[in-house]
Design an enzyme around this catalytic site. Structure first.
Site, short mmCIF file in Angstrom:
data_model
loop_
_atom_site.label_atom_id
_atom_site.label_comp_id
_atom_site.label_asym_id
_atom_site.label_seq_id
_atom_site.Cartn_x
_atom_site.Cartn_y
_atom_site.Cartn_z
N ASN A 13 0.87 -1.18 0.00
CA ASN A 13 0.00 0.00 0.00
C ASN A 13 0.90 1.23 0.00
OD1 ASN A 13 -1.75 2.08 0.57
ND2 ASN A 13 -2.32 1.35 2.62
N LYS A 15 0.16 4.26 -0.31
CA LYS A 15 -0.48 5.46 0.26
C LYS A 15 -0.25 6.66 -0.67
CE LYS A 15 -0.19 3.29 4.73
NZ LYS A 15 -0.08 3.39 6.17
N HIS A 98 -9.55 0.91 5.29
CA HIS A 98 -8.25 1.16 5.93
C HIS A 98 -8.45 2.14 7.09
CE1 HIS A 98 -4.16 2.50 6.62
NE2 HIS A 98 -3.76 1.42 6.00
N GLU A 100 -6.82 4.58 8.12
CA GLU A 100 -6.62 6.01 7.79
C GLU A 100 -7.89 6.58 7.16
OE1 GLU A 100 -2.96 5.59 5.58
OE2 GLU A 100 -1.94 5.04 7.43
N GLU A 170 -5.23 -5.22 10.83
CA GLU A 170 -4.27 -4.15 11.01
C GLU A 170 -4.59 -3.38 12.29
OE1 GLU A 170 -2.34 -3.01 7.00
OE2 GLU A 170 -4.01 -1.67 7.37
N GLY A 176 2.48 2.09 10.86
CA GLY A 176 3.44 3.17 10.69
C GLY A 176 4.16 3.57 11.96
N SER A 216 3.49 -2.25 10.47
CA SER A 216 4.94 -2.28 10.71
C SER A 216 5.58 -3.61 10.31
CB SER A 216 5.24 -1.93 12.17
OG SER A 216 4.81 -0.61 12.45
P1 PGA Z 1 2.84 0.17 7.74
O1 PGA Z 1 1.35 0.39 7.15
O2 PGA Z 1 3.35 -1.10 7.09
O3 PGA Z 1 3.59 1.38 7.31
O4 PGA Z 1 2.70 0.02 9.20
C1 PGA Z 1 0.47 -0.68 6.96
C2 PGA Z 1 -0.80 -0.18 6.32
O5 PGA Z 1 -1.19 0.96 6.56
O6 PGA Z 1 -1.45 -0.94 5.56
#
Ligand code: PGA
Length: 264
Positions: A13, A15, A98, A100, A170, A176, A216
């Site tokens: 992803n 982003k 997601h 976010e 997740e 992140g 992560s």
């Molecule tokens: P990350 O994000 O691997 O940077 O923790 C995972 C995601 O948002 O799908």
């Protein structure tokens, strides 16, 4: 059914990152390095405008494309939105729900449910993200939150569409932050998701469904997640922007599935 019979999926992803040049270069490097890895399905979810050039660049590579989002509406006067049917020519996957999108763009479970239906009705597979916030985990409410998100997101999903669903667990606090869940905690939730979907829909179909861990994930820790029996790959954010890291995660999935096949 074990990981041996579920082909793992490693999805990146990206982003809101990458210029067009960076996107093309990253996709080409990943495609080159993953050329021989047939045991693992690899998908990239770039920003919307890069889907078309990347579809051309990745043609014949075996790497799938995914979108990071789509509209909950079918079509019409929705300025700035991208409808699911517009993605069908380019995408095998669409990420929905997601954290976010939920936290920053106010997407609630009803919106997530509507998006999920749009995605499957237009022939793609939804990667449905579920995950608890830190305070929910600390209050011991993780499974309750996961169940609520799953049941609401899947409320209109017909049973025969379960093959078009991938679930990504997740935990919000792991995204992140460099602070992943433990493989055991991720496995506990993945097993819960599989059992819940088996009861709600169909046990056979839920055994065939892929459940990913995200939050992560790096080349260094991916193997510990893939060793868990209900975890069939990863949804990768930060590490997917680095070809070395991302291909290391794909390789860890290949090693895990090869080991499972031997053990089976
Ligand atoms: P990350 O994000 O691997 O940077 O923790 C995972 C995601 O948002 O799908």
């Amino acid at each position: 059914m074990t990981l041996a019979s579920r082909r793992p999926l490693v999805a990146g992803n990206w982003k809101m990152h990458t210029t067009l040049e960076e996107a093309l270069a990253l996709a080409s490097t990943v495609a080159g390095r993953c050329r021989t890895v047939t045991e693992v399905e690899v998908a990239l979810a770039p920003p919307f405008p890069w889907l078309v050039p990347l579809a051309e660049r990745l043609e014949g590579s075996g790497i799938a494309l995914g979108a990071q989002n789509c509209s909950q509406f079918e079509r019409g006067a929705f300025t700035g939105e991208v409808a699911a049917f517009m993605l069908t020519p380019f995408c095998r996957y669409v990420i929905v729900g997601h954290s976010e999108r939920r936290a920053l763009f106010g997407e609630d479970d009803a919106v997530v449910a509507a998006k999920l239906i749009r995605v499957v009705e237009h022939g793609m597979t939804a990667i449905l993200c579920v995950g608890e916030r830190l305070e929910e985990r600390e209050a011991g409410r993780t499974l309750e939150v996961i169940e609520r998100q799953l049941s609401r997101a899947c409320q209109d999903l017909p049973a025969h569409r379960l093959g078009q669903l991938v679930v990504a667990y997740e935990p919000v606090w792991a995204i992140g932050t460099g602070r992943p869940a433990t493989p055991q905690d991720a496995q506990e939730v993945a097993a819960f998701v599989r059992t819940w979907l088996g009861r709600r829909f169909d046990e056979g179909a839920s055994r065939a469904l892929r459940i990913l861990y995200g939050g992560s994930v790096t080349a260094g820790n991916a193997g510990t997640f893939f060793a868990e029996r209900d975890i069939d790959g990863a949804l990768v954010g930060g590490a997917s922007l680095d070809a070395e890291q991302f291909c290391g995660i794909v390789e860890a999935a290949r090693v895990a599935v090869t080991r499972r096949t031997k053990e089976a």
